[in-house]
Design a protein around this motif. Sequence first.
Motif, PDB file in Angstrom:
ATOM      1  N   PHE A 111       0.824  -1.217   0.000  1.00  0.00           N
ATOM      2  CA  PHE A 111       0.000   0.000   0.000  1.00  0.00           C
ATOM      3  C   PHE A 111       0.858   1.267   0.000  1.00  0.00           C
ATOM      4  N   MET A 112       2.107   1.151   0.387  1.00  0.00           N
ATOM      5  CA  MET A 112       2.990   2.315   0.433  1.00  0.00           C
ATOM      6  C   MET A 112       3.531   2.693  -0.940  1.00  0.00           C
ATOM      7  N   TYR A 113       3.569   1.744  -1.850  1.00  0.00           N
ATOM      8  CA  TYR A 113       4.190   1.938  -3.160  1.00  0.00           C
ATOM      9  C   TYR A 113       3.142   2.146  -4.243  1.00  0.00           C
ATOM     10  N   ALA A 114       3.531   2.845  -5.287  1.00  0.00           N
ATOM     11  CA  ALA A 114       2.654   3.034  -6.437  1.00  0.00           C
ATOM     12  C   ALA A 114       2.535   1.729  -7.216  1.00  0.00           C
ATOM     13  N   LYS A 115       1.412   1.534  -7.856  1.00  0.00           N
ATOM     14  CA  LYS A 115       1.165   0.316  -8.632  1.00  0.00           C
ATOM     15  C   LYS A 115       1.751   0.491 -10.037  1.00  0.00           C
ATOM     16  N   ALA A 116       2.924  -0.082 -10.227  1.00  0.00           N
ATOM     17  CA  ALA A 116       3.691   0.139 -11.458  1.00  0.00           C
ATOM     18  C   ALA A 116       2.975  -0.382 -12.698  1.00  0.00           C
ATOM     19  N   SER A 117       2.364  -1.546 -12.595  1.00  0.00           N
ATOM     20  CA  SER A 117       1.716  -2.118 -13.781  1.00  0.00           C
ATOM     21  C   SER A 117       0.582  -1.221 -14.278  1.00  0.00           C
ATOM     22  N   LEU A 118      -0.207  -0.688 -13.373  1.00  0.00           N
ATOM     23  CA  LEU A 118      -1.303   0.209 -13.757  1.00  0.00           C
ATOM     24  C   LEU A 118      -0.771   1.535 -14.286  1.00  0.00           C
ATOM     25  N   LEU A 119       0.261   2.063 -13.650  1.00  0.00           N
ATOM     26  CA  LEU A 119       0.811   3.348 -14.077  1.00  0.00           C
ATOM     27  C   LEU A 119       1.464   3.258 -15.449  1.00  0.00           C
ATOM     28  N   ARG A 120       2.095   2.137 -15.731  1.00  0.00           N
ATOM     29  CA  ARG A 120       2.732   1.975 -17.039  1.00  0.00           C
ATOM     30  C   ARG A 120       1.712   1.945 -18.175  1.00  0.00           C
ATOM     31  N   GLU A 121       0.491   1.498 -17.883  1.00  0.00           N
ATOM     32  CA  GLU A 121      -0.569   1.494 -18.896  1.00  0.00           C
ATOM     33  C   GLU A 121      -1.019   2.914 -19.242  1.00  0.00           C
ATOM     34  N   HIS A 122      -0.897   3.834 -18.272  1.00  0.00           N
ATOM     35  CA  HIS A 122      -1.416   5.193 -18.454  1.00  0.00           C
ATOM     36  C   HIS A 122      -0.316   6.238 -18.672  1.00  0.00           C
ATOM     37  N   THR A 123       0.899   5.782 -18.952  1.00  0.00           N
ATOM     38  CA  THR A 123       1.998   6.711 -19.240  1.00  0.00           C
ATOM     39  C   THR A 123       2.637   6.337 -20.569  1.00  0.00           C
ATOM     40  N   ASN A 124       3.373   7.286 -21.134  1.00  0.00           N
ATOM     41  CA  ASN A 124       4.058   7.016 -22.396  1.00  0.00           C
ATOM     42  C   ASN A 124       5.560   6.847 -22.151  1.00  0.00           C
ATOM     43  N   LYS A 125       6.294   6.650 -23.210  1.00  0.00           N
ATOM     44  CA  LYS A 125       7.738   6.405 -23.114  1.00  0.00           C
ATOM     45  C   LYS A 125       8.472   7.614 -22.533  1.00  0.00           C
ATOM     46  N   LEU A 126       8.060   8.820 -22.902  1.00  0.00           N
ATOM     47  CA  LEU A 126       8.692  10.025 -22.374  1.00  0.00           C
ATOM     48  C   LEU A 126       8.530  10.112 -20.859  1.00  0.00           C
ATOM     49  N   ASP A 127       7.353   9.766 -20.350  1.00  0.00           N
ATOM     50  CA  ASP A 127       7.120   9.773 -18.909  1.00  0.00           C
ATOM     51  C   ASP A 127       8.057   8.798 -18.198  1.00  0.00           C
ATOM     52  N   CYS A 128       8.234   7.625 -18.782  1.00  0.00           N
ATOM     53  CA  CYS A 128       9.121   6.618 -18.175  1.00  0.00           C
ATOM     54  C   CYS A 128      10.580   7.069 -18.197  1.00  0.00           C
ATOM     55  N   ILE A 129      10.998   7.692 -19.278  1.00  0.00           N
ATOM     56  CA  ILE A 129      12.374   8.196 -19.369  1.00  0.00           C
ATOM     57  C   ILE A 129      12.593   9.318 -18.359  1.00  0.00           C
ATOM     58  N   LEU A 130      11.637  10.224 -18.267  1.00  0.00           N
ATOM     59  CA  LEU A 130      11.724  11.323 -17.312  1.00  0.00           C
ATOM     60  C   LEU A 130      11.741  10.798 -15.877  1.00  0.00           C
ATOM     61  N   ALA A 131      10.927   9.782 -15.598  1.00  0.00           N
ATOM     62  CA  ALA A 131      10.892   9.173 -14.261  1.00  0.00           C
ATOM     63  C   ALA A 131      12.226   8.536 -13.911  1.00  0.00           C
ATOM     64  N   ALA A 132      12.785   7.775 -14.846  1.00  0.00           N
ATOM     65  CA  ALA A 132      14.062   7.112 -14.579  1.00  0.00           C
ATOM     66  C   ALA A 132      15.178   8.136 -14.395  1.00  0.00           C
ATOM     67  N   LEU A 133      15.191   9.145 -15.226  1.00  0.00           N
ATOM     68  CA  LEU A 133      16.220  10.184 -15.120  1.00  0.00           C
ATOM     69  C   LEU A 133      16.122  10.893 -13.773  1.00  0.00           C
ATOM     70  N   PHE A 134      14.919  11.319 -13.394  1.00  0.00           N
ATOM     71  CA  PHE A 134      14.737  11.999 -12.121  1.00  0.00           C
ATOM     72  C   PHE A 134      15.069  11.094 -10.944  1.00  0.00           C
ATOM     73  N   TYR A 135      14.511   9.881 -10.919  1.00  0.00           N
ATOM     74  CA  TYR A 135      14.666   9.002  -9.756  1.00  0.00           C
ATOM     75  C   TYR A 135      16.123   8.617  -9.522  1.00  0.00           C
ATOM     76  N   TRP A 136      16.813   8.207 -10.569  1.00  0.00           N
ATOM     77  CA  TRP A 136      18.193   7.764 -10.367  1.00  0.00           C
ATOM     78  C   TRP A 136      19.138   8.934 -10.102  1.00  0.00           C
ATOM     79  N   MET A 137      18.819  10.123 -10.628  1.00  0.00           N
ATOM     80  CA  MET A 137      19.606  11.310 -10.268  1.00  0.00           C
ATOM     81  C   MET A 137      19.377  11.684  -8.806  1.00  0.00           C
TER      82      MET A 137
END
Length: 126
Positions: free
Chosen positions: A78-104
């Motif tokens: 319950f503490m974490y976001a549901k990745a499978s559902l979020l990936r259905e409602h986001t595009n490739k740019l959102d995923c790239i931006l998320a990875a760039l922000f999170y790992w930075m």
Amino acid sequence: MVISESSIFASLMAFMFVTCVLYVVFGQVTVRKLRKKQQTKDALGTEFVSGWDIINVAQALAFPLSWSKKLEQSRISFMYAKASLLREHTNKLDCILAALFYWMMISSGLSGVLLVLLNFLGVFSE
């Protein structure tokens, strides 16, 4: 060539500033869109403080699917976001931006802790 502590610190601060900018951009571009959708607004994870859902979403989109599935199946899912559902409602740019922000964010935070530890151990003493 000796690298001074102040130059490392300045570089780290610049890196953290870029991370802060990406935090705002990711929140405005991706998470705002997910908050407005009825299907995803309850899938952003627990928000301990204001804006924590931005970090939850970034983590869900930046982690490999196998890691996200493990988190979704744990007792504290319950503490974490549901990745499978979020990936259905986001595009490739959102995923790239998320990875760039999170790992930075993770690398700048850990680098700051490492800098403090090295300073405490006297690595930068003259």
